[in-house]
Design an enzyme around this catalytic site. Structure first.
Site, PDB file in Angstrom:
ATOM      1  N   GLU A   1       2.151  -5.529  13.646  1.00 18.82           N
ATOM      2  CA  GLU A   1       1.323  -6.659  13.233  1.00 18.82           C
ATOM      3  C   GLU A   1       2.126  -7.951  13.192  1.00 18.82           C
ATOM      4  OE1 GLU A   1      -2.409  -5.258  10.576  1.00 18.82           O
ATOM      5  OE2 GLU A   1      -0.990  -6.498   9.484  1.00 18.82           O
TER       6      GLU A   1
ATOM      7  N   HIS B   1       9.144  18.677  21.639  1.00 15.12           N
ATOM      8  CA  HIS B   1       8.309  19.673  22.307  1.00 15.12           C
ATOM      9  C   HIS B   1       6.973  19.079  22.719  1.00 15.12           C
ATOM     10  CE1 HIS B   1      11.037  23.079  21.257  1.00 15.12           C
ATOM     11  NE2 HIS B   1      11.436  22.171  20.373  1.00 15.12           N
TER      12      HIS B   1
ATOM     13  N   LYS C   1     -13.217  -6.887  13.673  1.00 11.52           N
ATOM     14  CA  LYS C   1     -14.063  -7.063  12.486  1.00 11.52           C
ATOM     15  C   LYS C   1     -15.323  -7.842  12.838  1.00 11.52           C
ATOM     16  CE  LYS C   1     -10.296  -7.184   9.155  1.00 11.52           C
ATOM     17  NZ  LYS C   1      -9.511  -8.047   8.288  1.00 11.52           N
TER      18      LYS C   1
HETATM   19  O1  PA5 Z   1      -0.517  -6.622   6.558  1.00  4.32           O
HETATM   20  C1  PA5 Z   1      -1.640  -7.076   6.403  1.00  4.32           C
HETATM   21  O2  PA5 Z   1      -1.855  -8.251   6.032  1.00  4.32           O
HETATM   22  C2  PA5 Z   1      -2.858  -6.208   6.621  1.00  4.32           C
HETATM   23  O3  PA5 Z   1      -2.534  -4.974   7.164  1.00  4.32           O
HETATM   24  C3  PA5 Z   1      -3.597  -5.982   5.308  1.00  4.32           C
HETATM   25  O4  PA5 Z   1      -2.719  -5.356   4.402  1.00  4.32           O
HETATM   26  C4  PA5 Z   1      -4.842  -5.115   5.497  1.00  4.32           C
HETATM   27  O5  PA5 Z   1      -5.683  -5.706   6.452  1.00  4.32           O
HETATM   28  C5  PA5 Z   1      -5.597  -4.979   4.185  1.00  4.32           C
HETATM   29  O6  PA5 Z   1      -5.951  -6.231   3.690  1.00  4.32           O
HETATM   30  P1  PA5 Z   1      -6.367  -6.436   2.184  1.00  4.32           P
HETATM   31  O7  PA5 Z   1      -5.203  -6.133   1.308  1.00  4.32           O
HETATM   32  O8  PA5 Z   1      -6.771  -7.871   2.094  1.00  4.32           O
HETATM   33  O9  PA5 Z   1      -7.507  -5.506   1.901  1.00  4.32           O
END
Ligand code: PA5
Length: 446
Positions: A284, A305, A419
């Site tokens: 990310e 494996h 989303k």
């Molecule tokens: O690293 C990030 O920002 C994302 O992976 C969030 O943790 C994830 O989308 C969950 O978001 P939230 O904590 O707002 O529910």
């Protein structure tokens, strides 16, 4: 007790001229990390281990103690950065069999990290006849997966407990003032913990997001934070030649050689969820603007494996980072057999740790010979201190690596696309136009 980065097995892939050409980019990356730059609003994790809030840690420990005393099960609701770190730490520090081990701490289950009704139903069924506490974690407070799961969990809790009992059993970890979850928690009078504004989800495991569930399993969260602080001191003491920066630089060097996939590999199955945490952290943070190393993972020798063939012989776009555990928690010795039917009599009495180490060395040499550079991150012990060091090592390496790649490591614009489509297809008000566009697309495909 410590964590170190080792690059000596990859030397043949490191061109000294290309490496020194990275120097300027590293200096610029460090300046971005330390001073004002893109992502500045999300660098709260950087100094946090050095000056964590004592009162906050004491409050987390108190809540964890209450959960341990009153509950058989803790349900943790969250997704992405709001669940991976806690789950990874619990499996690493305790066991991947934590929930079925004999213990005096609650079982800990994670929900709200998918839309699977089957998974949710199967997890909620585990709560039947048991005392339950809930930790719902969402920084935005609006994430659909966790919000839907929280609806189901609240309904379950309402069948088991009165409203005032529920108040004692629900712990909300969210933004200090924004978001629907914060508003709801205030209205219901739930216990709350704050996710600092300047810490993004994937950098949040050392805040209440990770620390509360981790403390519930009985782990020492202060030792975890001390480990992180120790790594920070080592990084500062190393100047530009510290372990985290070297790892960040070499990843970029390999990337520029066309090695676009990094495989994080461990020889310890207890590391499986740490792999997942690491993939989210780097994936990310770096995968944007059409760039970035694709983070993959393996557990060896299990995956020798399955994916071993590809790694040895497939497309040469890979490098590996092997996370090596130096000391085993349990001394296991290969038993002797009266009759050597499997031909392994030469191993009788050998430590399993030694077998694992030689498997690792043999594999690293084979993969290196096959054109896959191998980097190593070694930790001494499977404990809180070394885990804290490792987490912080990866945080800093990730930030520096992202800046070297010239992306903002702290945003995630790409996750919005699915989303928007999902909301449109589910008929969320306000998405009518997109819904029509997507339905036409689907019609044309079908
Ligand atoms: O690293 C990030 O920002 C994302 O992976 C969030 O943790 C994830 O989308 C969950 O978001 P939230 O904590 O707002 O529910």
């Amino acid at each position: 007790m410590s964590v170190r980065f080792i690059d000596k097995y990859a030397k043949e892939f490191i061109d000294p001229a290309a490496l020194s050409a990275m120097g300027e980019r590293l200096v610029a990356a460090e300046a971005k990390l330390k001073h004002h730059s893109e992502g500045n609003d999300y660098k709260g994790w950087y100094d946090m281990p050095l000056n964590y809030d004592e009162a906050e840690i004491a409050a987390i420990e108190k809540a964890a103690e209450k959960i341990r005393t009153e509950s058989d099960v803790l349900l943790v609701i969250g997704i992405g950065g709001s669940y991976l770190g806690a789950r990874a730490a619990i499996e690493f520090l305790r066991s991947r069999y934590y929930n079925i081990q004999k213990k005096d701490t609650p079982e800990i289950y994670f929900v709200g990290n998918s839309f699977s009704g089957d998974d949710l139903a199967e997890t909620l069924a585990l709560c039947e006849g048991k005392e339950v506490s809930v930790n719902v974690i969402s920084k935005s407070g609006t994430t659909t997966e966790s919000s839907i799961a929280f609806r189901f969990v609240r309904h379950m809790m309402q069948k088991k407990y009165t409203n005032s009992e529920i108040k004692e059993r629900v712990f909300v970890t969210t933004d200090k003032e924004k978001g629907a979850l914060k508003a709801f928690a205030s209205r219901e009078g739930y216990n709350t913990f704050v996710i600092p504004d300047d810490v993004g989800g994937r950098f949040s495991v050392l805040t209440a997001v990770g620390l509360l569930p981790i403390a519930v399993c009985g782990a020492d969260i202060r030792a975890l934070l001390d480990g992180a602080a120790e790594m920070r001191r080592k990084i500062d003491a190393g100047g530009l030649d510290n372990d985290a920066y070297r790892y960040a630089v070499l990843r970029n060097l390999f990337y520029e050689q066309g090695k676009h996939v990094e495989i994080l590999g461990s020889y310890e199955p207890s590391f499986r969820m740490m792999n997942e945490w690491w993939k989210q952290l780097f994936g990310e943070s770096e995968g944007k603007d059409g760039k970035g190393i694709f983070p993959a993972s393996v557990i060896f020798s299990t995956d020798l494996h399955s994916l071993g063939q590809y790694i040895q012989d497939g497309k040469r776009v890979l490098f590996e980072t092997i996370v090596k555990q130096k000391r085993s928690r349990h001394e296991m010795f290969v038993p002797a057999n009266a009759v050597d039917i499997d031909g392994l009599g030469f191993l009788s009495g050998e430590r399993m740790g030694a077998v694992n180490d030689e498997a690792m060395m043999g594999t690293m040499l084979a993969h290196t010979a096959g054109g896959v550079p191998n980097l190593v991150v070694e930790y001494d012990n499977r404990d809180e201190h070394d885990l804290g060091e490792m987490i912080y090592f990866f945080f800093v390496a990730c930030a520096i690596s992202g800046y070297i790649l010239d992306v903002n490591p702290f945003d995630q614009p790409g996750v919005e696309a699915y989303k928007r489509n999902m909301y449109a297809l589910l008929g969320k008000p306000g998405y009518e136009e997109l819904q029509k566009e997507l339905l036409d697309k689907i019609h044309n495909i079908e």
